[in-house]
Design a protein around this motif. Sequence first.
Motif, PDB file in Angstrom:
ATOM      1  N   VAL A 153      79.903  46.607  30.764  1.00  0.00           N
ATOM      2  CA  VAL A 153      79.903  45.639  29.659  1.00  0.00           C
ATOM      3  C   VAL A 153      81.266  45.624  28.974  1.00  0.00           C
ATOM      4  N   PRO A 154      81.594  44.558  28.251  1.00  0.00           N
ATOM      5  CA  PRO A 154      82.837  44.530  27.468  1.00  0.00           C
ATOM      6  C   PRO A 154      82.769  45.550  26.322  1.00  0.00           C
ATOM      7  N   PRO A 155      83.922  45.972  25.775  1.00  0.00           N
ATOM      8  CA  PRO A 155      83.930  46.992  24.709  1.00  0.00           C
ATOM      9  C   PRO A 155      83.095  46.609  23.487  1.00  0.00           C
ATOM     10  N   SER A 156      83.110  45.350  23.081  1.00  0.00           N
ATOM     11  CA  SER A 156      82.326  44.947  21.897  1.00  0.00           C
ATOM     12  C   SER A 156      80.822  45.117  22.145  1.00  0.00           C
ATOM     13  N   VAL A 157      80.375  44.790  23.342  1.00  0.00           N
ATOM     14  CA  VAL A 157      78.960  44.951  23.686  1.00  0.00           C
ATOM     15  C   VAL A 157      78.619  46.437  23.817  1.00  0.00           C
ATOM     16  N   ALA A 158      79.550  47.233  24.329  1.00  0.00           N
ATOM     17  CA  ALA A 158      79.320  48.675  24.473  1.00  0.00           C
ATOM     18  C   ALA A 158      79.076  49.322  23.116  1.00  0.00           C
ATOM     19  N   GLU A 159      79.829  48.917  22.105  1.00  0.00           N
ATOM     20  CA  GLU A 159      79.627  49.464  20.753  1.00  0.00           C
ATOM     21  C   GLU A 159      78.243  49.111  20.217  1.00  0.00           C
ATOM     22  N   ARG A 160      77.806  47.874  20.466  1.00  0.00           N
ATOM     23  CA  ARG A 160      76.481  47.467  19.998  1.00  0.00           C
ATOM     24  C   ARG A 160      75.371  48.234  20.722  1.00  0.00           C
ATOM     25  N   ILE A 161      75.536  48.460  22.016  1.00  0.00           N
ATOM     26  CA  ILE A 161      74.532  49.225  22.780  1.00  0.00           C
ATOM     27  C   ILE A 161      74.498  50.663  22.279  1.00  0.00           C
ATOM     28  N   ASP A 162      75.673  51.248  22.038  1.00  0.00           N
ATOM     29  CA  ASP A 162      75.742  52.626  21.537  1.00  0.00           C
ATOM     30  C   ASP A 162      75.043  52.735  20.182  1.00  0.00           C
ATOM     31  N   ARG A 163      75.315  51.788  19.290  1.00  0.00           N
ATOM     32  CA  ARG A 163      74.644  51.789  17.985  1.00  0.00           C
ATOM     33  C   ARG A 163      73.130  51.641  18.128  1.00  0.00           C
ATOM     34  N   LEU A 164      72.714  50.780  19.049  1.00  0.00           N
ATOM     35  CA  LEU A 164      71.290  50.528  19.257  1.00  0.00           C
ATOM     36  C   LEU A 164      70.581  51.771  19.790  1.00  0.00           C
ATOM     37  N   LEU A 165      71.227  52.507  20.680  1.00  0.00           N
ATOM     38  CA  LEU A 165      70.614  53.710  21.255  1.00  0.00           C
ATOM     39  C   LEU A 165      70.601  54.877  20.268  1.00  0.00           C
ATOM     40  N   ASN A 166      71.644  54.992  19.424  1.00  0.00           N
ATOM     41  CA  ASN A 166      71.713  56.094  18.461  1.00  0.00           C
ATOM     42  C   ASN A 166      70.843  55.862  17.228  1.00  0.00           C
ATOM     43  N   ASP A 170      71.392  56.595  45.447  1.00  0.00           N
ATOM     44  CA  ASP A 170      72.602  55.987  45.998  1.00  0.00           C
ATOM     45  C   ASP A 170      72.727  54.610  45.351  1.00  0.00           C
ATOM     46  N   VAL A 171      73.834  54.378  44.658  1.00  0.00           N
ATOM     47  CA  VAL A 171      74.019  53.117  43.948  1.00  0.00           C
ATOM     48  C   VAL A 171      75.064  52.305  44.705  1.00  0.00           C
ATOM     49  N   GLY A 172      74.712  51.090  45.080  1.00  0.00           N
ATOM     50  CA  GLY A 172      75.628  50.239  45.828  1.00  0.00           C
ATOM     51  C   GLY A 172      75.960  48.938  45.134  1.00  0.00           C
ATOM     52  N   GLN A 173      75.349  48.686  43.958  1.00  0.00           N
ATOM     53  CA  GLN A 173      75.596  47.441  43.240  1.00  0.00           C
ATOM     54  C   GLN A 173      75.820  47.712  41.756  1.00  0.00           C
ATOM     55  N   MET A 174      76.454  46.746  41.114  1.00  0.00           N
ATOM     56  CA  MET A 174      76.787  46.879  39.703  1.00  0.00           C
ATOM     57  C   MET A 174      76.490  45.546  39.006  1.00  0.00           C
ATOM     58  N   ILE A 175      75.945  45.645  37.797  1.00  0.00           N
ATOM     59  CA  ILE A 175      75.735  44.453  36.976  1.00  0.00           C
ATOM     60  C   ILE A 175      76.905  44.373  36.007  1.00  0.00           C
ATOM     61  N   MET A 176      77.683  43.295  36.113  1.00  0.00           N
ATOM     62  CA  MET A 176      78.854  43.134  35.260  1.00  0.00           C
ATOM     63  C   MET A 176      78.548  42.066  34.213  1.00  0.00           C
ATOM     64  N   VAL A 177      78.604  42.486  32.932  1.00  0.00           N
ATOM     65  CA  VAL A 177      78.375  41.583  31.811  1.00  0.00           C
ATOM     66  C   VAL A 177      79.736  41.108  31.318  1.00  0.00           C
ATOM     67  N   ARG A 178      79.867  39.788  31.086  1.00  0.00           N
ATOM     68  CA  ARG A 178      81.142  39.199  30.664  1.00  0.00           C
ATOM     69  C   ARG A 178      80.992  38.577  29.284  1.00  0.00           C
ATOM     70  N   ASP A 179      82.106  38.376  28.637  1.00  0.00           N
ATOM     71  CA  ASP A 179      82.108  37.584  27.402  1.00  0.00           C
ATOM     72  C   ASP A 179      81.888  36.122  27.770  1.00  0.00           C
ATOM     73  N   ASP A 180      81.532  35.325  26.783  1.00  0.00           N
ATOM     74  CA  ASP A 180      81.212  33.918  27.047  1.00  0.00           C
ATOM     75  C   ASP A 180      82.375  33.147  27.658  1.00  0.00           C
ATOM     76  N   GLY A 181      83.592  33.431  27.281  1.00  0.00           N
ATOM     77  CA  GLY A 181      84.742  32.674  27.764  1.00  0.00           C
ATOM     78  C   GLY A 181      85.244  33.112  29.127  1.00  0.00           C
ATOM     79  N   ASP A 182      84.827  34.279  29.626  1.00  0.00           N
ATOM     80  CA  ASP A 182      85.336  34.788  30.909  1.00  0.00           C
ATOM     81  C   ASP A 182      84.739  34.001  32.082  1.00  0.00           C
ATOM     82  N   PRO A 183      85.565  33.729  33.094  1.00  0.00           N
ATOM     83  CA  PRO A 183      85.050  32.994  34.260  1.00  0.00           C
ATOM     84  C   PRO A 183      84.168  33.908  35.118  1.00  0.00           C
TER      85      PRO A 183
END
Length: 193
Positions: A9-22, A75-88
Motif C-alpha cells: 500500500v502507499p505510505p498514507s494508507v499504511a499509516e491508516r492501517i497501522d492506526r486501525l490495527l493498534n 508459498d506466496v507467488g502473488q501480491m496485491i498492490m494498492v495505488r493512489d487514485d491518480g496512479d496509472p
Amino acid sequence: MEEQFILRVPPSVAERIDRLLNESGSESMDLSFSDGRSGAFIIGEDHFPASLLDLPCIVESYKTYDDNVLIKTADVGQMIMVRDDGDPPPEVVEHRHGLTPPMRDARRRRFRREPDLNPELVRRVEKDLLNIMNGFLKVQCLNKKKHMEMGEQEEIGRKKAGPVRVEKPDVSQAGTNAAEPERSDSDESDDSM
C-alpha cells in the motif's frame, strides 16, 4: 498450509492501517475484485484501486512460536498492490521487482532467458537424432548377427579340424628344478582327495 497474500500500500494508507490495527476504531477495511486482476481496497469511506500482480519468484513465509524454530506456513507467488487514485494501473500482470532491494529487476538479472529456437532447426536435429539412433540399432543388430555367424563358423571349423594342440616351448627358467621331467596337463591330478 495457510492462505496468505502480500498487500503493498502507499505510505498514507499504511499509516491508516497501522492506526486501525493498534486502536479499536470504527473504520473498516475491505478488499474486493471486480474482475480477475483489478479491484478496490476500501478503508473507511475511501476507495483505492488495487491490482493483483505475480511476483518474479516464489516467496516463502515462516512463523515461530518460541523465537527459535521457524515453521514454513506458505508459498506466496502473488501480491496485491494498492495505488493512489491518480496512479496509472500496471500494464503487465507480473511485478518486475521482488520484495527486497537485491531482487530489483530480478527477472532480467537473475533468471536465465529461454533460448530463441528456430522450429525448423529443432525438427531437423530431432530427425538427425532419430536417424542416428535407428542406424545405431541397425549396426548393433548387424554386428550381433555377424558375430553369431562367425561363432557358428568357428564351431563348424572346430568339428571338422578337431582340437588344435599348442606346444609349449621348452624354456628352463632360473630357480626351477631341471631334473624334474616336464608334466603335461593330463598328468596333473587333484591331490586334494
